[in-house]
Design a protein around this motif. Structure first.
Motif, PDB file in Angstrom:
ATOM      1  N   MET A  92     -31.064 -24.905 115.428  1.00  0.00           N
ATOM      2  CA  MET A  92     -31.541 -24.103 114.301  1.00  0.00           C
ATOM      3  C   MET A  92     -30.402 -23.349 113.616  1.00  0.00           C
ATOM      4  O   MET A  92     -30.360 -23.252 112.390  1.00  0.00           O
ATOM      5  CB  MET A  92     -32.590 -23.104 114.789  1.00  0.00           C
ATOM      6  CG  MET A  92     -33.918 -23.729 115.169  1.00  0.00           C
ATOM      7  SD  MET A  92     -34.880 -24.253 113.728  1.00  0.00           S
ATOM      8  CE  MET A  92     -35.413 -22.671 113.076  1.00  0.00           C
ATOM      9  N   GLY A  93     -29.487 -22.816 114.419  1.00  0.00           N
ATOM     10  CA  GLY A  93     -28.422 -21.981 113.866  1.00  0.00           C
ATOM     11  C   GLY A  93     -28.884 -20.539 113.769  1.00  0.00           C
ATOM     12  O   GLY A  93     -29.978 -20.265 113.255  1.00  0.00           O
ATOM     13  N   THR A  94     -28.081 -19.615 114.252  1.00  0.00           N
ATOM     14  CA  THR A  94     -28.502 -18.215 114.287  1.00  0.00           C
ATOM     15  C   THR A  94     -28.537 -17.555 112.908  1.00  0.00           C
ATOM     16  O   THR A  94     -29.088 -16.463 112.761  1.00  0.00           O
ATOM     17  CB  THR A  94     -27.569 -17.402 115.208  1.00  0.00           C
ATOM     18  OG1 THR A  94     -26.217 -17.707 114.877  1.00  0.00           O
ATOM     19  CG2 THR A  94     -27.815 -17.734 116.664  1.00  0.00           C
ATOM     20  N   ASP A  95     -27.957 -18.201 111.918  1.00  0.00           N
ATOM     21  CA  ASP A  95     -28.026 -17.654 110.560  1.00  0.00           C
ATOM     22  C   ASP A  95     -29.316 -18.076 109.842  1.00  0.00           C
ATOM     23  O   ASP A  95     -29.569 -17.625 108.727  1.00  0.00           O
ATOM     24  CB  ASP A  95     -26.816 -18.124 109.745  1.00  0.00           C
ATOM     25  CG  ASP A  95     -25.512 -17.548 110.263  1.00  0.00           C
ATOM     26  OD1 ASP A  95     -25.549 -16.435 110.819  1.00  0.00           O
ATOM     27  OD2 ASP A  95     -24.472 -18.210 110.128  1.00  0.00           O
ATOM     28  N   ASN A  96     -30.077 -18.911 110.490  1.00  0.00           N
ATOM     29  CA  ASN A  96     -31.318 -19.424 109.903  1.00  0.00           C
ATOM     30  C   ASN A  96     -32.442 -18.412 110.135  1.00  0.00           C
ATOM     31  O   ASN A  96     -32.816 -18.141 111.277  1.00  0.00           O
ATOM     32  CB  ASN A  96     -31.666 -20.769 110.553  1.00  0.00           C
ATOM     33  CG  ASN A  96     -32.868 -21.441 109.908  1.00  0.00           C
ATOM     34  OD1 ASN A  96     -33.646 -20.807 109.189  1.00  0.00           O
ATOM     35  ND2 ASN A  96     -33.019 -22.729 110.178  1.00  0.00           N
ATOM     36  N   PRO A  97     -33.021 -17.833 109.078  1.00  0.00           N
ATOM     37  CA  PRO A  97     -34.089 -16.834 109.259  1.00  0.00           C
ATOM     38  C   PRO A  97     -35.322 -17.398 109.966  1.00  0.00           C
ATOM     39  O   PRO A  97     -36.106 -16.646 110.544  1.00  0.00           O
ATOM     40  CB  PRO A  97     -34.414 -16.396 107.820  1.00  0.00           C
ATOM     41  CG  PRO A  97     -33.904 -17.490 106.942  1.00  0.00           C
ATOM     42  CD  PRO A  97     -32.719 -18.056 107.649  1.00  0.00           C
ATOM     43  N   GLU A  98     -35.486 -18.714 109.925  1.00  0.00           N
ATOM     44  CA  GLU A  98     -36.632 -19.323 110.593  1.00  0.00           C
ATOM     45  C   GLU A  98     -36.524 -19.220 112.113  1.00  0.00           C
ATOM     46  O   GLU A  98     -37.527 -19.284 112.827  1.00  0.00           O
ATOM     47  CB  GLU A  98     -36.762 -20.793 110.179  1.00  0.00           C
ATOM     48  CG  GLU A  98     -37.078 -20.994 108.700  1.00  0.00           C
ATOM     49  CD  GLU A  98     -38.370 -20.289 108.280  1.00  0.00           C
ATOM     50  OE1 GLU A  98     -39.368 -20.384 109.032  1.00  0.00           O
ATOM     51  OE2 GLU A  98     -38.361 -19.625 107.223  1.00  0.00           O
ATOM     52  N   LEU A  99     -35.299 -19.092 112.622  1.00  0.00           N
ATOM     53  CA  LEU A  99     -35.106 -18.977 114.065  1.00  0.00           C
ATOM     54  C   LEU A  99     -35.797 -17.727 114.589  1.00  0.00           C
ATOM     55  O   LEU A  99     -36.558 -17.774 115.565  1.00  0.00           O
ATOM     56  CB  LEU A  99     -33.618 -18.935 114.407  1.00  0.00           C
ATOM     57  CG  LEU A  99     -33.291 -18.698 115.879  1.00  0.00           C
ATOM     58  CD1 LEU A  99     -33.723 -19.894 116.722  1.00  0.00           C
ATOM     59  CD2 LEU A  99     -31.797 -18.432 116.069  1.00  0.00           C
ATOM     60  N   GLU A 100     -35.540 -16.604 113.956  1.00  0.00           N
ATOM     61  CA  GLU A 100     -36.133 -15.346 114.400  1.00  0.00           C
ATOM     62  C   GLU A 100     -37.653 -15.382 114.269  1.00  0.00           C
ATOM     63  O   GLU A 100     -38.386 -14.898 115.148  1.00  0.00           O
ATOM     64  CB  GLU A 100     -35.543 -14.183 113.598  1.00  0.00           C
ATOM     65  CG  GLU A 100     -35.781 -12.838 114.228  1.00  0.00           C
ATOM     66  CD  GLU A 100     -34.891 -11.760 113.627  1.00  0.00           C
ATOM     67  OE1 GLU A 100     -35.034 -10.597 114.056  1.00  0.00           O
ATOM     68  OE2 GLU A 100     -34.064 -12.063 112.745  1.00  0.00           O
ATOM     69  N   LYS A 101     -38.131 -15.977 113.189  1.00  0.00           N
ATOM     70  CA  LYS A 101     -39.580 -16.085 112.988  1.00  0.00           C
ATOM     71  C   LYS A 101     -40.220 -16.894 114.115  1.00  0.00           C
ATOM     72  O   LYS A 101     -41.282 -16.547 114.626  1.00  0.00           O
ATOM     73  CB  LYS A 101     -39.882 -16.727 111.635  1.00  0.00           C
ATOM     74  CG  LYS A 101     -39.525 -15.870 110.434  1.00  0.00           C
ATOM     75  CD  LYS A 101     -39.836 -16.602 109.135  1.00  0.00           C
ATOM     76  CE  LYS A 101     -39.437 -15.775 107.919  1.00  0.00           C
ATOM     77  NZ  LYS A 101     -39.690 -16.498 106.644  1.00  0.00           N
ATOM     78  N   GLN A 102     -39.559 -17.996 114.489  1.00  0.00           N
ATOM     79  CA  GLN A 102     -40.104 -18.844 115.545  1.00  0.00           C
ATOM     80  C   GLN A 102     -40.149 -18.099 116.876  1.00  0.00           C
ATOM     81  O   GLN A 102     -41.132 -18.184 117.617  1.00  0.00           O
ATOM     82  CB  GLN A 102     -39.259 -20.114 115.690  1.00  0.00           C
ATOM     83  CG  GLN A 102     -39.720 -21.048 116.808  1.00  0.00           C
ATOM     84  CD  GLN A 102     -41.139 -21.544 116.617  1.00  0.00           C
ATOM     85  OE1 GLN A 102     -41.410 -22.350 115.736  1.00  0.00           O
ATOM     86  NE2 GLN A 102     -42.063 -21.051 117.435  1.00  0.00           N
ATOM     87  N   TYR A 103     -39.094 -17.337 117.161  1.00  0.00           N
ATOM     88  CA  TYR A 103     -39.090 -16.602 118.427  1.00  0.00           C
ATOM     89  C   TYR A 103     -40.105 -15.466 118.432  1.00  0.00           C
ATOM     90  O   TYR A 103     -40.691 -15.128 119.484  1.00  0.00           O
ATOM     91  CB  TYR A 103     -37.683 -16.097 118.755  1.00  0.00           C
ATOM     92  CG  TYR A 103     -36.928 -17.088 119.594  1.00  0.00           C
ATOM     93  CD1 TYR A 103     -36.995 -17.044 120.983  1.00  0.00           C
ATOM     94  CD2 TYR A 103     -36.194 -18.114 119.011  1.00  0.00           C
ATOM     95  CE1 TYR A 103     -36.330 -17.977 121.769  1.00  0.00           C
ATOM     96  CE2 TYR A 103     -35.530 -19.062 119.782  1.00  0.00           C
ATOM     97  CZ  TYR A 103     -35.603 -18.994 121.161  1.00  0.00           C
ATOM     98  OH  TYR A 103     -34.963 -19.927 121.939  1.00  0.00           O
TER      99      TYR A 103
END
Length: 513
Positions: free
Chosen positions: A66-77
């Motif tokens: 995903m890459g940590t700069d991807n805002p979708e990563l935080e949303k998924q977690y």
């Protein structure tokens, strides 16, 4: 965080225990080539996380994809933390990924981790590292205490906890460090604890005591930190006991991988011992010839002693002027209280008073001084920018840093010890943050740490000229009241605060106009 660090010599090592041999991390900043955009592949990785929610491996793969700069990563977690409310691995995986990026976003997720699982040792460790970046050193020490309590058998956090008292409570620091060495006799952390006790001790006798204990307790042929410590021990022995330095070099040469290096150091010890005997016998020419053969690593403290010994040989030979001049050149490159004192003694012998000696030193410094490259940078506590020209009439101590820089944080207390001696005088202490991505740390760091420098934000791509830090931190400069760069590329630690004080005093007392 991919940054070029300052090349590490012995002095730079004094500050890096925070980053040395940390436990293996998952969630490291991914290479852009590792980021996956294929939805089907991401779906597989997501399914793997849900199938094995407590497996670090599956979290690693997903975060990299995903890459940590991807805002979708935080949303998924956030979704997963609702779906798996009792699993500490979800907040930890995300918190660890941000912590490895030196991101201020790490803290809430690491706190959530230890709320769910107070025995999650690595999360307490992550909170400690993060606290350092906020300037909350007392809070970081508390996190380390909890890391140790959660797993008393963990040598890493026993070591870090002991080291956290260095500079705060020296008695407790020594007590806990010796306890680490005793508790973990077969682990590198035990050797590391003794190494730092030797390196940080202010008295030469104490340094020798701890390095000798390190040598006896942890075989330098088996433990890397003991091997490193023997270089520092040898450096001290060259001054204190060259014969013992030679014996140590012969012992270390038994390591096949380092035989060439230590055989050479053995030869240097022989030359030092012989040169000292020749000087004592007033055989200056022969002594100088031997001293010219001595070639030591540039970070060895004994290099300054070699310069002094060469000057002594010149003086014995009746060439006091050459001794005086050579030390003035050496002082301009690497100022020290001892060298200046010896310069003054030769000056007296030549009939020069203190004012003439100072004038001669400044003649050399003025010859190489250049106007410092101007800059205008954003301030963190004020809306207006700050320019170097704003500080004309003041001596400027300038350091490049960033909140995630362990060596920077290690050097700051020593700067403070010196700077506070000039309170109310014309000294300006500036710190240029070279990592704008860590801006959120800066103001809290300054308020919590209590450090006194004025923080400025660097501008990528600006022309730095002779104030170029080469994308490294820490990197230090001293600029005089006329805006000229006088001293650069120096480090300050517990052994040489007097050198920084000397340099500032010199700049305070000198005016060219």
């Amino acid at each position: 965080m991919i940054l070029k660090r300052m090349k590490l010599g012995k002095m730079a090592l004094i500050a890096i225990f925070l980053t040395a041999a940390m436990p293996a991390a998952f969630g490291q900043r991914p290479n852009k080539n590792e980021i996956i955009t294929d939805k089907a592949e991401l779906a597989k990785l997501s399914a793997a996380v849900e199938a094995s929610p407590d497996s670090p491996k599956v979290h690693t793969a997903f975060i990299k994809a995903m890459g940590t700069d991807n805002p979708e990563l935080e949303k998924q977690y956030e979704v997963w933390m609702v779906k798996f409310p009792k699993s500490a691995m979800f907040p930890y995986s995300l918190g660890k990924a941000y912590e490895d990026q030196e991101s201020p976003k790490a803290k809430p997720y690491l706190l959530k981790t230890v709320t769910l699982d107070p025995k999650f040792t690595e999360a307490w460790g992550g909170l400690w590292i993060d606290a350092e970046r906020w300037g909350d050193f007392a809070g970081g020490r508390d996190y380390l205490a909890k890391a140790v309590a959660s797993d008393p058998s963990n040598p890493n956090y026993n070591f870090y906890y002991a080291s956290s008292f260095s500079g705060a409570d020296e008695s407790k620091y020594r007590e806990l460090s010796l306890a680490v060495a005793k508790k973990f006799p077969a682990h590198e952390r035990g050797a590391q604890a003794l190494y730092w006790l030797g390196a940080r001790s202010k008295k030469v006798a104490d340094k020798m005591k701890y390095f000798e204990l390190l040598r006896k307790s942890y075989s330098p042929l088996k433990f890397n930190w003991s091997s490193s410590g023997m270089s520092s021990y040898y450096d001290i022995l060259l001054s204190e006991n060259p014969a013992k330095a030679l014996a140590l070099a012969k012992e270390m040469a038994k390591d096949a991988d380092k035989q060439k290096e230590w055989s050479n150091l053995g030869l240097q010890a022989q030359n030092v011992a012989a040169a000292k005997k020749l000087i004592a016998a007033k055989k200056a020419t022969e002594a100088k010839a031997l001293l010219n053969k001595i070639k030591l690593p540039r970070y060895f403290g004994f290099n300054k002693e070699v310069v002094l010994l060469k000057a002594k040989a010149d003086d014995i030979a009746g060439n006091t002027s050459a001794a005086y001049d050579s030390l003035i050149v050496a002082f301009g490159k690497a100022p020290s209280v001892k060298v200046k004192s010896v310069i003054a003694s030769y000056g007296t012998k030549l009939g020069k008073g203190d004012s003439q000696v100072d004038a001669d030193i400044w003649k050399r410094l003025n010859a190489v001084a250049k106007i410092a490259t101007p800059f205008t940078l954003k301030q963190y506590f004020k809306r207006e920018s700050a320019s170097l020209s704003d500080y004309k009439g003041k001596v400027v101590l300038l350091t490049y840093w960033f909140p995630g820089c362990g060596p920077c944080r290690g050097e700051f207390p020593h700067f403070e010890n010196v700077v506070k001696k000039f309170k109310g005088k014309n000294l300006e202490y500036l710190g240029i943050n070279i990592v704008s991505e860590q801006n959120d740390y800066v103001i809290p760091f300054m308020k919590t740490s209590g450090y006194s420098f004025t923080p400025l934000e660097d501008v990528k791509g600006r022309e730095k000229g002779n104030l170029d830090n080469r994308n490294a931190a820490p990197m230090n400069f001293l600029i005089d009241q006329e805006g000229r760069l006088i001293f650069s590329n120096f480090r300050t630690d517990g052994d040489n605060e007097d050198e920084l004080e000397l340099m500032i005093n010199m700049l305070m007392s000198n005016r060219t106009s």
